[in-house]
Design an enzyme around this catalytic site. Structure first.
Site, PDB file in Angstrom:
ATOM      1  N   VAL A   1       0.805  -1.235   0.000  1.00 48.55           N
ATOM      2  CA  VAL A   1       0.000   0.000   0.000  1.00 48.55           C
ATOM      3  C   VAL A   1       0.832   1.277   0.000  1.00 48.55           C
ATOM      4  O   VAL A   1       0.546   2.218  -0.751  1.00 48.55           O
ATOM      5  CB  VAL A   1      -1.002   0.046   1.183  1.00 48.55           C
ATOM      6  CG1 VAL A   1      -2.162  -0.885   0.939  1.00 48.55           C
ATOM      7  CG2 VAL A   1      -0.342  -0.253   2.510  1.00 48.55           C
TER       8      VAL A   1
ATOM      9  N   SER B   1       4.781   9.835   7.362  1.00 49.53           N
ATOM     10  CA  SER B   1       3.566   9.710   8.168  1.00 49.53           C
ATOM     11  C   SER B   1       2.339  10.065   7.347  1.00 49.53           C
ATOM     12  O   SER B   1       2.392  10.910   6.466  1.00 49.53           O
ATOM     13  CB  SER B   1       3.643  10.634   9.381  1.00 49.53           C
ATOM     14  OG  SER B   1       2.460  10.501  10.126  1.00 49.53           O
TER      15      SER B   1
ATOM     16  N   LYS C   1      10.351  10.723  13.569  1.00 50.94           N
ATOM     17  CA  LYS C   1       9.096  10.028  13.229  1.00 50.94           C
ATOM     18  C   LYS C   1       8.621   9.170  14.408  1.00 50.94           C
ATOM     19  O   LYS C   1       7.422   9.094  14.699  1.00 50.94           O
ATOM     20  CB  LYS C   1       9.310   9.149  11.988  1.00 50.94           C
ATOM     21  CG  LYS C   1       8.186   8.149  11.677  1.00 50.94           C
ATOM     22  CD  LYS C   1       6.890   8.836  11.333  1.00 50.94           C
ATOM     23  CE  LYS C   1       5.766   7.978  10.788  1.00 50.94           C
ATOM     24  NZ  LYS C   1       5.630   6.618  11.113  1.00 50.94           N
TER      25      LYS C   1
ATOM     26  N   HIS D   1       7.153  11.455  16.951  1.00 49.64           N
ATOM     27  CA  HIS D   1       5.857  11.863  16.388  1.00 49.64           C
ATOM     28  C   HIS D   1       4.794  10.805  16.726  1.00 49.64           C
ATOM     29  O   HIS D   1       3.695  11.131  17.173  1.00 49.64           O
ATOM     30  CB  HIS D   1       5.994  12.039  14.872  1.00 49.64           C
ATOM     31  CG  HIS D   1       4.701  11.998  14.118  1.00 49.64           C
ATOM     32  ND1 HIS D   1       4.027  10.826  13.865  1.00 49.64           N
ATOM     33  CD2 HIS D   1       3.941  12.982  13.578  1.00 49.64           C
ATOM     34  CE1 HIS D   1       2.912  11.091  13.207  1.00 49.64           C
ATOM     35  NE2 HIS D   1       2.837  12.392  13.012  1.00 49.64           N
ATOM     36  N   ASN D   2       5.116   9.556  16.524  1.00 48.95           N
ATOM     37  CA  ASN D   2       4.147   8.493  16.817  1.00 48.95           C
ATOM     38  C   ASN D   2       3.856   8.403  18.312  1.00 48.95           C
ATOM     39  O   ASN D   2       2.715   8.166  18.710  1.00 48.95           O
ATOM     40  CB  ASN D   2       4.661   7.142  16.318  1.00 48.95           C
ATOM     41  CG  ASN D   2       4.535   7.008  14.811  1.00 48.95           C
ATOM     42  OD1 ASN D   2       4.535   7.999  14.098  1.00 48.95           O
ATOM     43  ND2 ASN D   2       4.443   5.787  14.323  1.00 48.95           N
TER      44      ASN D   2
ATOM     45  N   GLU E   1       1.495  10.997  19.098  1.00 48.12           N
ATOM     46  CA  GLU E   1       0.181  10.566  18.581  1.00 48.12           C
ATOM     47  C   GLU E   1      -0.522   9.644  19.595  1.00 48.12           C
ATOM     48  O   GLU E   1      -1.728   9.790  19.847  1.00 48.12           O
ATOM     49  CB  GLU E   1       0.422   9.843  17.251  1.00 48.12           C
ATOM     50  CG  GLU E   1      -0.794   9.255  16.586  1.00 48.12           C
ATOM     51  CD  GLU E   1      -0.374   8.484  15.328  1.00 48.12           C
ATOM     52  OE1 GLU E   1       0.423   9.011  14.519  1.00 48.12           O
ATOM     53  OE2 GLU E   1      -0.840   7.333  15.152  1.00 48.12           O
TER      54      GLU E   1
HETATM   55  P1  NDP Z   1       4.319  -4.007   4.418  1.00 45.34           P
HETATM   56  O1  NDP Z   1       4.964  -3.515   5.643  1.00 45.34           O
HETATM   57  O2  NDP Z   1       3.122  -4.883   4.545  1.00 45.34           O
HETATM   58  O3  NDP Z   1       5.426  -4.754   3.527  1.00 45.34           O
HETATM   59  C1  NDP Z   1       5.095  -5.415   2.334  1.00 45.34           C
HETATM   60  C2  NDP Z   1       6.128  -5.144   1.285  1.00 45.34           C
HETATM   61  O4  NDP Z   1       7.427  -5.582   1.728  1.00 45.34           O
HETATM   62  C3  NDP Z   1       5.829  -5.901   0.006  1.00 45.34           C
HETATM   63  O5  NDP Z   1       6.189  -5.093  -1.093  1.00 45.34           O
HETATM   64  C4  NDP Z   1       6.724  -7.107   0.141  1.00 45.34           C
HETATM   65  O6  NDP Z   1       7.044  -7.721  -1.089  1.00 45.34           O
HETATM   66  C5  NDP Z   1       7.944  -6.473   0.733  1.00 45.34           C
HETATM   67  N1  NDP Z   1       8.846  -7.444   1.352  1.00 45.34           N
HETATM   68  C6  NDP Z   1       8.668  -8.087   2.519  1.00 45.34           C
HETATM   69  N2  NDP Z   1       9.723  -8.882   2.777  1.00 45.34           N
HETATM   70  C7  NDP Z   1      10.600  -8.731   1.758  1.00 45.34           C
HETATM   71  C8  NDP Z   1      11.873  -9.272   1.444  1.00 45.34           C
HETATM   72  N3  NDP Z   1      12.482 -10.122   2.288  1.00 45.34           N
HETATM   73  N4  NDP Z   1      12.469  -8.909   0.289  1.00 45.34           N
HETATM   74  C9  NDP Z   1      11.856  -8.020  -0.538  1.00 45.34           C
HETATM   75  N5  NDP Z   1      10.658  -7.484  -0.296  1.00 45.34           N
HETATM   76  C10 NDP Z   1      10.036  -7.812   0.835  1.00 45.34           C
HETATM   77  O7  NDP Z   1       3.934  -2.779   3.440  1.00 45.34           O
HETATM   78  P2  NDP Z   1       3.348  -1.328   3.755  1.00 45.34           P
HETATM   79  O8  NDP Z   1       3.155  -0.722   2.419  1.00 45.34           O
HETATM   80  O9  NDP Z   1       2.207  -1.372   4.697  1.00 45.34           O
HETATM   81  O10 NDP Z   1       4.526  -0.591   4.510  1.00 45.34           O
HETATM   82  C11 NDP Z   1       5.801  -0.422   3.948  1.00 45.34           C
HETATM   83  C12 NDP Z   1       6.695   0.242   4.965  1.00 45.34           C
HETATM   84  O11 NDP Z   1       6.161   1.512   5.299  1.00 45.34           O
HETATM   85  C13 NDP Z   1       6.793  -0.525   6.287  1.00 45.34           C
HETATM   86  O12 NDP Z   1       8.089  -0.408   6.791  1.00 45.34           O
HETATM   87  C14 NDP Z   1       5.818   0.190   7.192  1.00 45.34           C
HETATM   88  O13 NDP Z   1       6.159   0.065   8.545  1.00 45.34           O
HETATM   89  C15 NDP Z   1       5.970   1.610   6.697  1.00 45.34           C
HETATM   90  N6  NDP Z   1       4.830   2.475   6.913  1.00 45.34           N
HETATM   91  C16 NDP Z   1       3.566   2.024   6.786  1.00 45.34           C
HETATM   92  C17 NDP Z   1       2.488   2.853   6.999  1.00 45.34           C
HETATM   93  C18 NDP Z   1       1.118   2.341   6.822  1.00 45.34           C
HETATM   94  O14 NDP Z   1       0.174   3.094   7.116  1.00 45.34           O
HETATM   95  N7  NDP Z   1       0.931   1.122   6.330  1.00 45.34           N
HETATM   96  C19 NDP Z   1       2.680   4.254   7.379  1.00 45.34           C
HETATM   97  C20 NDP Z   1       4.028   4.665   7.396  1.00 45.34           C
HETATM   98  C21 NDP Z   1       5.058   3.794   7.193  1.00 45.34           C
HETATM   99  P3  NDP Z   1       6.130  -8.912  -1.672  1.00 45.34           P
HETATM  100  O15 NDP Z   1       4.981  -8.255  -2.357  1.00 45.34           O
HETATM  101  O16 NDP Z   1       7.024  -9.622  -2.600  1.00 45.34           O
HETATM  102  O17 NDP Z   1       5.694  -9.765  -0.503  1.00 45.34           O
END
Ligand code: NDP
Length: 474
Positions: free
Chosen positions: A12, A128, A182, A185-186, A189
């Site tokens: 996402v 964020s 960040k 910030h959390n 929050e």
């Molecule tokens: P996720 O944290 O659910 O991570 C999924 C992604 O990571 C997919 O693209 C997945 O690839 C990839 N991935 C996982 N393991 C590996 C690996 N070993 N090698 C390569 N790719 C890998 O996704 P989000 O989009 O929710 O979040 C991304 C980051 O942003 C996270 O660190 C999160 O903490 C941070 N974040 C999230 C927020 C939110 O609201 N969700 C807000 C702010 C920051 P694949 O598709 O191949 O499985």
């Protein structure tokens, strides 16, 4: 090379960030371990801008202009290390890896140092605003070198939220500074949400107001100094009725709050730095306590005051508004203290006023209030604590009677208000002429010969407690 910047990790967050970049006219290379995500992004949103899909890390890197700007948006922790290990060998000195995940700032420091030795800029960046923010404009907190910000800043500022034309993005400081800020910030929050929860709980149980009426109270508050995203959504949630049962939605949600961990990191880090962030800590503990269903069930029958209701709901609501504002000032003052302590510890030179500025939009704690914090640091960049800024000191003075009344009422009626109480205790602790810390030091000297300092002479001393109680140099 056809892309100005690249995003790997297209869940996402990464997907929406890539779309945001493309929508702003920046050709963006996109890559994901599982290639179907890359394909679906281009299929669904290819019309929004220029996407350069890449199946392999090699293709991805080859698609980037030099110096390369590569944004990693994968799961925090080991996956981030795995992705760095995969891409770093393909990069050249001067290239930049931006980690936009929720990394711990100490991991970011470690990664930055390792990559710096190879001439690669590692830019730990707090982002964020969740998935909506990523698409429409998040608050962005980049760390890393000033040199990397010169190359990345314009792009990041372009896609960040804007408030009064000012982007919610600035260079926070070197290495882990962005992820540290960040994290705090959390933590703030968490505290903000806890205080809002307590305000709601008091209006519900001390005044007996129904949820829908409390929604109206929050709407009114949102027209004043408490105006913020969190107050706004609180009103929305409280006004919502559950379709299945016809009951207020807030009454059908299980009262056990979860957490992903950044609040806990904030408190752990504050403990290491020796900074009292009691408001944030109470918020983290309140979530944790709510989740201990067995302990709560065991304790449910313990005695408390007989139920009673306050007559003057409107007057009490005004008091709660003041208590909420005052407690919020304390929570932010504690968070900013932590930022300043982290900045001093790690030599980051973070500008606290600039942090307030970039939190005004895009993120969960966005609020009119942040303009006040910025103004406080504009007026005095060396401000020791936000509490003594003219505006905040006046607001605290104006609120304190109501604040005490609310905390006392909560205690009298047996309604938990840990956030309001701890904030008031912090305020009174800082105000106090003398603290019982003197007694603590004396006790420590008594049982452990830990020594003490005196109010009237320099040096450290020890009293021979087990002997004739003469005082000797410590
Ligand atoms: P996720 O944290 O659910 O991570 C999924 C992604 O990571 C997919 O693209 C997945 O690839 C990839 N991935 C996982 N393991 C590996 C690996 N070993 N090698 C390569 N790719 C890998 O996704 P989000 O989009 O929710 O979040 C991304 C980051 O942003 C996270 O660190 C999160 O903490 C941070 N974040 C999230 C927020 C939110 O609201 N969700 C807000 C702010 C920051 P694949 O598709 O191949 O499985």
């Amino acid at each position: 090379a056809q892309a100005r910047i690249g995003v790997t990790g297209l869940a996402v967050m990464g997907r929406n960030l890539a779309r945001n970049l493309a929508r702003h006219g920046h050709p963006v290379a996109v890559h994901n371990r599982t290639t179907s995500r890359t394909k679906s992004l281009v299929e669904e949103f290819g019309h929004e801008g220029t996407f350069v899909p890449a199946e392999t890390p090699e293709d991805f890197v080859a698609a980037l202009e030099r110096p390369r700007r590569l944004v990693v948006m994968v799961k925090a922790g080991a996956p981030t290390d795995a992705v760095i290990d995969e891409f770093a060998p393909l990069l050249e000195p001067g290239d930049m890896i931006v980690d936009g995940g929720n990394a711990h700032f100490l991991d970011t420091r470690r990664r930055e140092q390792a990559l710096r030795e190879r001439g690669i800029h590692f830019v730990g960046t707090g982002i964020s605003g969740g998935e909506e923010g990523a698409l429409h404009g998040p608050s962005i907190m980049p760390g890393g070198s000033a040199e990397s910000y010169a190359a990345l800043g314009p792009l990041l500022e372009d896609i960040a939220a804007k408030v009064d034309g000012t982007p919610c993005c600035t260079h926070v400081g070197p290495d882990g500074a962005g992820h540290f800020v960040k994290m705090v910030h959390n933590g703030i929050e968490y505290a903000d949400m806890q205080l809002i929860g307590e305000a709601y709980d008091l209006l519900r149980h001390a005044c007996g107001l129904p949820a829908a009426e409390i929604a109206e109270v929050f709407r009114t508050w949102n027209d004043g100094r408490l105006e913020s995203y969190l107050i706004e959504i609180t009103a929305e949630v409280l006004a919502h009725t559950d379709a299945a049962t016809g009951r207020p939605f807030v009454d059908v949600v299980l009262d056990q709050a979860e957490q992903k961990g950044t609040g806990r990191w904030t408190v752990q880090t504050a403990l290491d730095l020796g900074v009292p962030v009691s408001g944030i800590a109470e918020a983290v503990f309140a979530r944790s306590a709510s989740g201990h269903a067995q302990v709560r069930a065991a304790a449910r029958g313990l005695p408390g005051p007989a139920p009673s209701r306050l007559e003057e709901a409107a007057a009490f609501a005004d008091d709660v508004e003041k208590a909420l504002y005052a407690s919020k000032i304390v929570a932010y003052a504690q968070g900013f203290h932590q930022i300043q302590a982290g900045s001093a510890e790690y030599g980051w030179d973070v500008d606290p006023g600039a942090m307030a500025t970039i939190w005004r939009g895009g993120c969960i704690i966005r609020a009119r209030f942040l303009d006040r914090i910025r103004a406080a640091y504009d007026a005095d960049p060396a401000l020791t604590t936000l509490l003594t800024d003219d505006h905040f000191a006046e607001a605290l003075g104006d609120a304190q009677d109501a604040w005490r009344k609310v905390v006392a009422t909560a205690a009298r009626l047996g309604i938990p208000a840990p956030g309001f109480s701890t904030a008031l205790a912090y305020y009174d602790s800082l105000r106090a002429e003398r603290l019982p810390a003197a007694l603590t030091q004396a006790q420590r000297d008594f049982f452990g010969a830990h020594t003490y300092r005196r109010v009237d002479r320099d040096g450290s001393f020890h009293t021979l407690w087990g002997g004739d109680r003469t005082e000797i140099p410590g």
